[in-house]
Design a protein around this motif. Structure first.
Motif, PDB file in Angstrom:
ATOM      1  N   SER A 507      12.306   2.096   0.397  1.00  0.00           N
ATOM      2  CA  SER A 507      12.214   1.839  -1.037  1.00  0.00           C
ATOM      3  C   SER A 507      11.149   0.812  -1.386  1.00  0.00           C
ATOM      4  N   SER A 508      10.480   0.243  -0.373  1.00  0.00           N
ATOM      5  CA  SER A 508       9.471  -0.787  -0.620  1.00  0.00           C
ATOM      6  C   SER A 508       8.116  -0.318  -0.108  1.00  0.00           C
ATOM      7  N   PRO A 509       7.152  -0.049  -0.996  1.00  0.00           N
ATOM      8  CA  PRO A 509       5.828   0.365  -0.517  1.00  0.00           C
ATOM      9  C   PRO A 509       5.179  -0.661   0.406  1.00  0.00           C
ATOM     10  N   ALA A 510       5.455  -1.948   0.189  1.00  0.00           N
ATOM     11  CA  ALA A 510       4.831  -2.989   1.000  1.00  0.00           C
ATOM     12  C   ALA A 510       5.367  -3.005   2.416  1.00  0.00           C
ATOM     13  N   PHE A 511       6.655  -2.672   2.593  1.00  0.00           N
ATOM     14  CA  PHE A 511       7.289  -2.812   3.898  1.00  0.00           C
ATOM     15  C   PHE A 511       7.614  -1.478   4.573  1.00  0.00           C
ATOM     16  N   ALA A 512       7.187  -0.374   4.000  1.00  0.00           N
ATOM     17  CA  ALA A 512       7.434   0.932   4.615  1.00  0.00           C
ATOM     18  C   ALA A 512       6.489   1.145   5.790  1.00  0.00           C
ATOM     19  N   PRO A 513       6.991   1.672   6.928  1.00  0.00           N
ATOM     20  CA  PRO A 513       6.105   1.972   8.060  1.00  0.00           C
ATOM     21  C   PRO A 513       5.255   3.199   7.776  1.00  0.00           C
ATOM     22  N   GLN A 514       4.244   3.413   8.614  1.00  0.00           N
ATOM     23  CA  GLN A 514       3.296   4.495   8.364  1.00  0.00           C
ATOM     24  C   GLN A 514       3.964   5.864   8.355  1.00  0.00           C
ATOM     25  N   VAL A 515       4.875   6.107   9.304  1.00  0.00           N
ATOM     26  CA  VAL A 515       5.513   7.431   9.385  1.00  0.00           C
ATOM     27  C   VAL A 515       6.312   7.705   8.119  1.00  0.00           C
ATOM     28  N   ALA A 516       7.000   6.705   7.588  1.00  0.00           N
ATOM     29  CA  ALA A 516       7.775   6.897   6.358  1.00  0.00           C
ATOM     30  C   ALA A 516       6.865   7.264   5.195  1.00  0.00           C
ATOM     31  N   LYS A 517       5.685   6.659   5.132  1.00  0.00           N
ATOM     32  CA  LYS A 517       4.750   6.978   4.056  1.00  0.00           C
ATOM     33  C   LYS A 517       4.190   8.390   4.205  1.00  0.00           C
ATOM     34  N   VAL A 518       3.920   8.802   5.436  1.00  0.00           N
ATOM     35  CA  VAL A 518       3.333  10.125   5.670  1.00  0.00           C
ATOM     36  C   VAL A 518       4.348  11.230   5.379  1.00  0.00           C
ATOM     37  N   LEU A 519       5.595  11.033   5.806  1.00  0.00           N
ATOM     38  CA  LEU A 519       6.597  12.095   5.725  1.00  0.00           C
ATOM     39  C   LEU A 519       7.569  11.920   4.565  1.00  0.00           C
ATOM     40  N   ALA A 520       7.280  11.000   3.658  1.00  0.00           N
ATOM     41  CA  ALA A 520       8.125  10.839   2.469  1.00  0.00           C
ATOM     42  C   ALA A 520       8.182  12.164   1.705  1.00  0.00           C
ATOM     43  N   PRO A 521       9.350  12.512   1.122  1.00  0.00           N
ATOM     44  CA  PRO A 521      10.577  11.726   0.990  1.00  0.00           C
ATOM     45  C   PRO A 521      11.574  11.913   2.142  1.00  0.00           C
ATOM     46  N   GLY A 522      11.125  12.390   3.295  1.00  0.00           N
ATOM     47  CA  GLY A 522      12.026  12.562   4.426  1.00  0.00           C
ATOM     48  C   GLY A 522      12.534  11.227   4.956  1.00  0.00           C
ATOM     49  N   PRO A 523      13.552  11.262   5.827  1.00  0.00           N
ATOM     50  CA  PRO A 523      14.186  10.028   6.295  1.00  0.00           C
ATOM     51  C   PRO A 523      13.553   9.441   7.554  1.00  0.00           C
ATOM     52  N   TRP A 524      12.344   9.871   7.918  1.00  0.00           N
ATOM     53  CA  TRP A 524      11.751   9.495   9.201  1.00  0.00           C
ATOM     54  C   TRP A 524      11.047   8.149   9.104  1.00  0.00           C
TER      55      TRP A 524
END
Length: 538
Positions: A507-524
């Protein structure tokens, strides 16, 4: 602008040269990123550019290094100061004044610049690096990340033609790191400044590099080329490159944006799947560490205010937030270094500030940002022997931990001759030897390459499985995503978020890891999660 011609650097008693056969040219106006595992000679190569190697570090330099046509063998660092600006891994080693504004001006004073020029450049640098509110602050009161920005600023004010930076974003929160990198981009693109940078957190910087220089191993010649070409074969690479390798993308992406453009088919393959769940924590009768309504004042300023935090045995908590949010102060309060002005704190079943220092390491252990605070012996072997005695552990216990975190490290080496990451691993081994129920780590991955970070993660997972509570104050979002059960975010000394890692970081763009940003909105969150899912039958 920078040229290495058959350069080798050797130190007395070292089993192999720190650098061997380096041929390298860095043109003017390029951002060149130096990568490689810990201990392969990156800091030595950077020191050779500024003249610190061999004039101040000792050793023998063979070959020729020139910067803007000046030979570093015949020009000492002070004779290169108008051309080369250097920021090393330890900002405190650079400071010669007491306050932020004086430190920014000192380099210009040494070069004899006019007063009006100095004033203008100080103001520009304060704004560029977000330091305006800190101009009158004593440097000793700054957080590690704030000191890092001041150190970078003190070099920028002299307008050098070449910037040499060793781990410039390692102590910075994600937002501050982006600001610093944006400044470097502006210097390269608009002013033609040449930047040579070593950095382990490649996820932050590799997409900005014009070229990458890979040092594969100690004494091995470098591999130089386009960032995508080098990352395709590099043993150290950011998560987005590892994701590209797992998905079979060629060439691998260097940024989240590039990866998202390629990730459509991967999202379809992962649709309907979820990461394997971590085993639930066993219920515990009492927290291993607990703060209730905790407030702490330092130098008349309330640094922590009304903090509530409980950490259970077997739980790993990542403490995150911008530089100066109070993370290090909170950890120090758990070890008795600060007395609460309000509220209570307990660590390992005792009240830290009322417990004799000799007893406290059996209840709580802290690995600080500067590992040298824990290291005082002349050799690695002596440090390990002292740690075993102090902890009442069987002989060889500390050395076994060192072997896991730093494979192949000689007993006879002096801790000061280790790299920043290697010293951190040694300090961690010293603390873990006592096996306290509450283990605190302040920026534990600073200076660590990805392989060393993976070994650290494995050790911390085992400690948590054995019932230890682990709290990490970190800006490393990838570490938090991979290791932490919970993430707690501090802002201005208050807890603003506390929850399961996936819920908080996604839920935080600043603290999201790279995989979460790439595969959003998935839970990875991590590459291993994705890799395991791809290996399982549909």
């Amino acid at each position: 602008m920078i040229r290495f011609e058959q350069v080798s650097v050797s130190y007395a008693d070292a089993p192999a040269p720190a650098l061997a056969g380096v041929d390298l040219t860095v043109p003017e106006g390029e951002l060149c990123l130096l990568v490689g595992p810990s201990g392969v000679g990156k800091s030595t190569l950077l020191g050779a550019v500024s003249g610190l190697v061999p004039h101040f570090t000792g050793g023998t330099l063979r070959g020729r290094v020139t910067v803007a046509g000046r030979d570093t063998r015949t020009h000492r660092p002070r004779e290169l100061a108008d051309v080369v600006g250097t920021v090393g891994q330890d900002p405190l080693a650079h400071f010669v004044t007491d306050t932020v504004e004086d430190e920014l001006a000192y380099g210009m004073e040494s070069l004899g610049l006019p007063g009006d020029t100095m004033r203008r450049r100080v103001e520009e640098t304060l704004d560029l690096l977000g330091l305006a509110d800190l101009r009158d602050r004593p440097i000793t009161t700054l957080s590690g990340g704030q000191r890092q920005r001041v150190a970078i600023g003190s070099v920028l004010t002299t307008h050098p033609r070449v910037l040499v930076l060793d781990e410039p974003t390692s102590a910075l929160d994600p937002a501050a790191a982006e600001e610093v990198l944006a400044v470097l981009q502006r210097l390269v693109h608009d002013l033609g400044t040449t930047v040579l940078m070593a950095e382990h957190r490649l996820e932050r910087v590799v997409q900005y590099a014009d070229r990458v220089v890979l040092l594969p191993g100690p004494g091995e010649p470098p591999v130089t080329g386009d960032p995508a070409e080098v990352m395709a074969v590099s043993p150290v690479h950011p998560p987005v490159v590892a994701l590209g390798r797992a998905a079979g993308w060629s060439p691998p992406p260097l940024s989240v944006r590039d990866a998202r453009r390629k990730a459509g088919a991967l999202r379809e393959r992962l649709a309907g799947r979820t990461p394997s769940a971590a085993p639930p924590l066993a219920p515990a009768a009492a927290p291993a560490g607990e703060a209730s309504g905790l407030s702490v004042r330092r130098d008349g300023v309330e640094v922590l205010h009304g903090v509530d935090l409980a950490v259970r045995p077997g739980e790993t908590v990542a403490l995150m937030g911008r530089n100066g949010a109070g993370k290090s102060t909170l950890l120090a309060t758990f070890t008795g270094l600060h007395e609460p002005s309000a509220g209570t704190v307990r660590a390992g079943g005792v009240v830290p500030h009322r417990t004799p220092p000799g007893r406290l390491p059996r209840h709580v252990g802290l690995v600080p940002q500067d590992p040298r605070d824990l290291l005082y012996a002349d050799t690695v072997a002596a440090e390990c022997a002292a740690a075993d005695r102090d902890a009442g552990a069987p002989p060889g216990s500390c050395r076994a931990l060192v072997d896991r975190l730093l494979p192949g490290q000689a007993d006879t080496i002096h801790p000061r001759d280790l790299s920043e990451g290697q010293r951190l691993a040694l300090a961690l081994a010293v603390i873990l030897t006592a096996r306290p129920p509450l283990i605190l780590l302040d920026e534990p991955t600073r200076g660590l390459d990805y392989a060393a970070k993976a070994r650290l993660t494995e050790v911390l997972r085992e400690l948590a499985a054995d019932g230890h509570a682990v709290v990490l104050a970190t800006h490393d979002v990838e570490l938090a995503a991979d290791l932490a059960h919970r993430v707690v975010i501090l802002a201005d000394g208050e807890v603003v978020a506390d929850g399961p890692t996936a819920d908080v970081v996604v839920s935080s763009p600043a603290f999201a890891p790279q995989v979460a940003k790439v595969l959003a909105p998935g839970p990875w969150l991590t590459v291993p999660q994705v890799r395991r899912a791809l290996e399982e039958p549909a």
